[in-house]
Design a protein around this motif. Structure first.
Motif, PDB file in Angstrom:
ATOM      1  N   GLN A  36     -45.034  -4.454  -9.172  1.00  0.00           N
ATOM      2  CA  GLN A  36     -44.955  -3.368 -10.151  1.00  0.00           C
ATOM      3  C   GLN A  36     -43.741  -3.656 -11.027  1.00  0.00           C
ATOM      4  O   GLN A  36     -42.811  -4.300 -10.581  1.00  0.00           O
ATOM      5  CB  GLN A  36     -44.723  -2.026  -9.446  1.00  0.00           C
ATOM      6  CG  GLN A  36     -45.752  -1.654  -8.422  1.00  0.00           C
ATOM      7  CD  GLN A  36     -47.043  -1.173  -9.052  1.00  0.00           C
ATOM      8  OE1 GLN A  36     -47.024  -0.481 -10.064  1.00  0.00           O
ATOM      9  NE2 GLN A  36     -48.161  -1.554  -8.475  1.00  0.00           N
TER      10      GLN A  36
ATOM     11  N   SER B  43     -44.858   9.008 -18.385  1.00  0.00           N
ATOM     12  CA  SER B  43     -44.853   7.566 -18.124  1.00  0.00           C
ATOM     13  C   SER B  43     -43.916   7.391 -16.928  1.00  0.00           C
ATOM     14  O   SER B  43     -42.723   7.143 -17.081  1.00  0.00           O
ATOM     15  CB  SER B  43     -44.369   6.796 -19.354  1.00  0.00           C
ATOM     16  OG  SER B  43     -44.316   5.426 -19.038  1.00  0.00           O
ATOM     17  N   MET B  44     -44.483   7.585 -15.749  1.00  0.00           N
ATOM     18  CA  MET B  44     -43.679   7.680 -14.540  1.00  0.00           C
ATOM     19  C   MET B  44     -42.756   6.477 -14.328  1.00  0.00           C
ATOM     20  O   MET B  44     -41.579   6.652 -14.017  1.00  0.00           O
ATOM     21  CB  MET B  44     -44.624   7.917 -13.341  1.00  0.00           C
ATOM     22  CG  MET B  44     -43.953   8.028 -12.009  1.00  0.00           C
ATOM     23  SD  MET B  44     -43.674   6.432 -11.254  1.00  0.00           S
ATOM     24  CE  MET B  44     -45.308   6.033 -10.654  1.00  0.00           C
ATOM     25  N   PRO B  45     -43.250   5.210 -14.521  1.00  0.00           N
ATOM     26  CA  PRO B  45     -42.338   4.095 -14.286  1.00  0.00           C
ATOM     27  C   PRO B  45     -41.131   4.130 -15.230  1.00  0.00           C
ATOM     28  O   PRO B  45     -40.089   3.547 -14.941  1.00  0.00           O
ATOM     29  CB  PRO B  45     -43.206   2.852 -14.563  1.00  0.00           C
ATOM     30  CG  PRO B  45     -44.616   3.338 -14.431  1.00  0.00           C
ATOM     31  CD  PRO B  45     -44.608   4.766 -14.884  1.00  0.00           C
TER      32      PRO B  45
ATOM     33  N   LYS C 292     -47.227  10.967  -9.514  1.00  0.00           N
ATOM     34  CA  LYS C 292     -47.234   9.542  -9.142  1.00  0.00           C
ATOM     35  C   LYS C 292     -48.151   8.726 -10.043  1.00  0.00           C
ATOM     36  O   LYS C 292     -48.163   7.497  -9.964  1.00  0.00           O
ATOM     37  CB  LYS C 292     -47.651   9.382  -7.684  1.00  0.00           C
ATOM     38  CG  LYS C 292     -46.633   9.965  -6.731  1.00  0.00           C
ATOM     39  CD  LYS C 292     -46.960   9.636  -5.290  1.00  0.00           C
ATOM     40  CE  LYS C 292     -45.851  10.143  -4.376  1.00  0.00           C
ATOM     41  NZ  LYS C 292     -46.166  10.047  -2.973  1.00  0.00           N
ATOM     42  N   ARG C 293     -48.931   9.405 -10.892  1.00  0.00           N
ATOM     43  CA  ARG C 293     -49.830   8.667 -11.790  1.00  0.00           C
ATOM     44  C   ARG C 293     -48.974   7.759 -12.677  1.00  0.00           C
ATOM     45  O   ARG C 293     -48.043   8.225 -13.327  1.00  0.00           O
ATOM     46  CB  ARG C 293     -50.616   9.682 -12.628  1.00  0.00           C
ATOM     47  CG  ARG C 293     -51.757   9.070 -13.379  1.00  0.00           C
ATOM     48  CD  ARG C 293     -52.589  10.134 -14.069  1.00  0.00           C
ATOM     49  NE  ARG C 293     -53.060   9.572 -15.330  1.00  0.00           N
ATOM     50  CZ  ARG C 293     -53.770  10.229 -16.220  1.00  0.00           C
ATOM     51  NH1 ARG C 293     -54.102  11.496 -16.001  1.00  0.00           N
ATOM     52  NH2 ARG C 293     -54.157   9.641 -17.325  1.00  0.00           N
ATOM     53  N   SER C 294     -49.280   6.447 -12.701  1.00  0.00           N
ATOM     54  CA  SER C 294     -48.322   5.508 -13.292  1.00  0.00           C
ATOM     55  C   SER C 294     -48.688   5.055 -14.699  1.00  0.00           C
ATOM     56  O   SER C 294     -47.929   4.320 -15.313  1.00  0.00           O
ATOM     57  CB  SER C 294     -48.165   4.293 -12.384  1.00  0.00           C
ATOM     58  OG  SER C 294     -49.414   3.649 -12.277  1.00  0.00           O
ATOM     59  N   ASP C 295     -49.853   5.499 -15.234  1.00  0.00           N
ATOM     60  CA  ASP C 295     -50.160   5.101 -16.619  1.00  0.00           C
ATOM     61  C   ASP C 295     -49.479   6.066 -17.589  1.00  0.00           C
ATOM     62  O   ASP C 295     -48.891   7.061 -17.189  1.00  0.00           O
ATOM     63  CB  ASP C 295     -51.685   5.081 -16.845  1.00  0.00           C
ATOM     64  CG  ASP C 295     -52.317   6.438 -16.577  1.00  0.00           C
ATOM     65  OD1 ASP C 295     -51.758   7.206 -15.764  1.00  0.00           O
ATOM     66  OD2 ASP C 295     -53.344   6.751 -17.186  1.00  0.00           O
TER      67      ASP C 295
ATOM     68  N   HIS D  62     -39.726   7.863  -5.827  1.00  0.00           N
ATOM     69  CA  HIS D  62     -39.633   7.061  -7.058  1.00  0.00           C
ATOM     70  C   HIS D  62     -38.692   5.876  -6.835  1.00  0.00           C
ATOM     71  O   HIS D  62     -37.707   5.989  -6.099  1.00  0.00           O
ATOM     72  CB  HIS D  62     -39.094   7.956  -8.184  1.00  0.00           C
ATOM     73  CG  HIS D  62     -39.331   7.418  -9.561  1.00  0.00           C
ATOM     74  ND1 HIS D  62     -38.561   6.434 -10.111  1.00  0.00           N
ATOM     75  CD2 HIS D  62     -40.270   7.729 -10.501  1.00  0.00           C
ATOM     76  CE1 HIS D  62     -39.007   6.174 -11.333  1.00  0.00           C
ATOM     77  NE2 HIS D  62     -40.048   6.943 -11.600  1.00  0.00           N
TER      78      HIS D  62
END
Ligand code: ACM
Ligand code: ZN
Length: 760
Positions: free
Chosen positions: A295, A673-675, A708-711, A743
């Motif tokens: 990731q 945009s979680m990341p 947690k949705r990463s898109d 996270h």
């Protein structure tokens, strides 16, 4: 009769000769050299290079490879080579290309040159071989573009305009970072980039070789580093990776050297080290086990600073680095090292106590300083990202400033050298929508407010090509044409820079890039949407602008996907109701290129005054103080300039409608945009007030969103209530506050991104 015929022939020949000599004389404006030289004087006429000529060099055997470089170009494109000869002083025959060391002013420095073309030939003078090399790059750009052809081209006159050029760079450090970790780049691709850098007079390749997602350099003492660390398992189960053997590294370094490019290896510490920890988990605080990262982002697991084995390992790695990379600088990274593990590690805490350190930032400083001692003891100098300022700078470190200009300013004021590569101008992994050609060209490496005395510490800049989202085949599109702007920023004096002049030269330069096979991208958004709202008619006038010449634009206004058969853009569009505009750029039947989506809303709060209780971040300011009610909605690119971003704080916005108005629905749009630490709000409340002081709650809503949705995605939150009439509306959206425990950057302040509060 025969005399008559002869006379006619002479007249014809005279006419032909005359028309040949009437070729347009080159003027400064149509000599398109990038980066622009310090001084160019053009004279009428041109010199033609032919097979019988010689390249003569004078001064030193150091420069023997330089004529070969030019000959290689001629051999490929023109099918001939010029004879190369070393000559003594005063032996220079006419009609030749002469490369000469010495006999020029010291003020030219090691990289400057004089280039003179007249009827006697071509002469390049410089103090050092690097100057001759740069003179030759300029000469390449004055020859017909066909000189860059990868195959023989017939019927070209290899002419160069009569000219006198004096040139030298503004900055000594002109770099590009290439991240070969997130995506692996083949060795030949790296060599090709070295050529492209040299052509534009860039002189540093900052080679990013170790990361969370891959260790890319063979270390003989630790074969496991590449056996395990060079390969990751992608989410779909496939294996991805690769590394460079030491022989390949040496080849790249030597190739770069022959093009006057120094290679700066970056071997990251203490963070961005998950691939190494996957091979050697005992060097972490927890002992692992770990997988090589699959990731993108920042990872908590870093080298343990309390364990001497971490230092012993890194010193052994650096021993091999010193051997492979002869340049005086090495880059240790130092960025984005979360302190979470150190805070919870007995060994790290013991180190803090034993060394009398105040906190984990000082522990990071201890880590860097200890490595610096080793690096200096081996005769090298250390560079680190600007985080190495935190907790105290290692004594002789050079700082690379990326989180803006502050790091460079602070380092320079402390008497340290600094390299400037801020996200705002120098991150070529960012999309062209975020950082366009003009934005790169506007880059001024010397931070504002830095006093004259310390400006000498700004040794130059770099453009950074991170590759999370760019495999090898997409690098050209990101690098070009932006690299052209960066090369001019770093080479040409500030006073000489002029965007429209540069932009015109770029248009000519594309021809050369075409011959070089560079798949350059757009100069700005494929389609830029410029809109103007007229409150009187409650309508927008919308202009579409193409990001590259030669493209046509097509659009739809009903939310459908445009094609080359949709309405072609010819004139500004009038929009007088809420509308979804989609547009594409297309070249002939090629394309379409990238759909641009812009939602226009027309609602009751448009253009009204907004007051915020907590300010938005200056980096995400929505481009205007009233971006939240400007009718233009942000897109999924959170750097599109339309979003307002709040870090750690809530959004608390009070809209003043100017006079009481009726409304029964407020819709807030937010982005996740979680990341990137951007999360949806946990609660949204709408209140109203007659006086802007006393507010009454109208309704509230607790969004149910998967954090947690990463898109990247946008959500609209409509909040309805009984029709009310008020002058003031308050919208409160609660920020998560800090990134949750699960996270990768747990504990750091999270972002809330908002755009458009639609009032109906
Ligand atoms: C960086 O972009 N983390 C240096
Ligand atoms: Zn530890």
């Amino acid at each position: 009769m025969r005399h008559y015929f002869k006379a006619l022939l002479i007249i014809c020949l005279a006419v032909i000769t005359l028309s040949c000599s009437e070729k347009p004389v080159k003027t400064e404006s149509n000599i398109s050299i990038i980066p622009k030289p310090a001084s160019i004087q053009i004279q009428p006429g041109e010199f033609e290079i032919s097979t019988a000529m010689k390249i003569l060099y004078q001064g030193s055997d150091d420069i023997v490879d330089i004529p070969a470089f030019l000959n290689q170009k001629f051999q490929t494109a023109a099918g001939f080579q010029l004879k190369v000869e070393a000559v003594e002083n005063n032996e220079i025959p006419e009609n030749s290309i002469v490369l000469e060391l010495g006999s020029c002013p010291d003020s030219l420095g090691m990289e400057g040159y004089l280039l003179k073309v007249d009827k006697t030939g071509i002469r390049i003078n410089a103090i050092a071989a690097s100057g001759l090399f740069y003179g030759l790059q300029t000469l390449r750009q004055m020859l017909p573009a066909e000189i860059e052809s990868p195959a023989l081209v017939e019927n070209v006159n290899w002419t160069v305009p009569f000219v006198e050029i004096t040139d030298k760079p503004r900055f000594g450090w002109r770099g590009m970072l290439l991240d070969c970790c997130r995506h692996f780049m083949e060795k030949d691709f790296v060599l090709r980039y070295i050529d492209l850098l040299a052509y534009h007079k860039m002189n540093r390749l900052h080679w990013h070789l170790t990361e969370d997602q891959g260790w890319r350099i063979e270390i003989k003492q630790f074969p496991t580093l590449t056996e395990i660390g060079a390969w990751r398992t992608e989410e779909d189960g496939s294996r991805y990776g690769g590394f460079y053997t030491q022989d390949e590294i040496r080849e790249v370094v030597a190739y770069a050297k022959s093009r006057f490019i120094e290679v700066v290896p970056e071997i990251e510490l203490p963070g961005h080290s998950l691939a190494a920890l996957a091979a050697f988990p005992e060097l972490s605080c927890t002992g692992g086990p770990f997988e090589v990262g699959n990731q993108w982002g920042v990872f908590k697991d870093i080298y343990c600073a309390g364990n001497d084995k971490s230092f012993e390992f890194l010193e052994k790695v650096y021993d091999e680095i010193f051997d492979l990379f002869p340049f005086e600088y090495v880059h240790i990274g130092g960025d984005e090292a979360p302190k979470y593990r150190w805070e919870n590690c007995d060994k790290c805490q013991k180190r803090i106590k034993d060394e009398g350190l105040k906190n984990e930032h000082e522990l990071q400083s201890y880590f860097i300083t200890r490595m610096e001692k080793y690096i200096n003891a081996n005769g090298r100098k250390l560079i680190g990202w600007d985080e190495i300022l935190e907790g105290g700078l290692a004594p002789s470190a050079t700082v690379q400033s990326w989180r803006g200009f502050e790091g460079a300013k602070e380092a320079a004021e402390q008497g340290h050298d600094a390299i400037v590569s801020p996200t705002s101008h120098a991150y070529f992994d960012y999309s062209i929508e975020t950082t366009d050609l003009k934005q790169v060209y506007s880059f001024e490496p010397v931070p504002t407010g830095l006093d004259k005395e310390h400006q000498k510490h700004i040794i130059g800049g770099e453009c950074n090509m991170w590759t999370e989202r760019a495999p090898q085949e997409e690098i050209d599109d990101r690098m070009f044409p932006r690299l052209l702007a960066m090369s001019e920023v770093l080479w040409t004096d500030k006073g000489q820079r002029d965007y429209s002049d540069f932009h015109a030269r770029v248009q000519d330069h594309y021809n050369r890039l075409d011959f070089l096979g560079v798949k350059y991208g757009f100069e700005s958004m494929a389609v830029s949407v410029i809109s103007e709202y007229d409150p009187a008619s409650r309508s927008y006038t919308v202009q579409l602008i193409s990001g590259q010449k030669g493209f046509d634009l097509f659009y739809t206004l009903d939310g459908s996907e445009p094609t080359i058969h949709s309405t072609k853009y010819e004139a500004p569009i009038n929009i007088d109701k809420s509308t979804e505009l989609n547009a594409i750029a297309a070249k002939g039947e090629d394309g379409p290129i990238k759909t641009i989506n812009q939602k226009f809303t027309i609602h009751k709060a448009m253009g009204k005054k907004v007051e915020l209780e907590f300010p938005f971040s200056p980096n995400y300011d929505g481009s205007s103080p009233n971006a939240l009610v400007d009718g233009l909605c942000g897109t999924e690119n959170f750097r599109d300039g339309k979003w307002q971003g709040f870090q750690g704080n809530d959004l608390v916005a009070v809209i003043d409608l100017g006079e009481p108005a009726e409304f029964s629905k407020v819709t807030l749009s937010c982005l996740q945009s979680m990341p990137s630490w951007i999360l949806m709000p946990t609660e949204i409340t709408v209140l109203s007030s007659a006086d802007g002081v006393e507010f009454t709650e109208l309704a509230s809503l607790a969004p149910n969103v998967d954090q947690k949705r990463s898109d990247k995605f946008i959500m609209e939150f409509p909040i309805e209530f009984l029709k009310t009439s008020s002058r003031f509306i308050k919208v409160i959206a609660k920020n998560v506050g800090t990134n949750p425990d699960w996270h990768d950057a747990a504990g750091s302040a999270s972002w809330l991104f908002a755009d458009e509060i639609v009032v109906e």
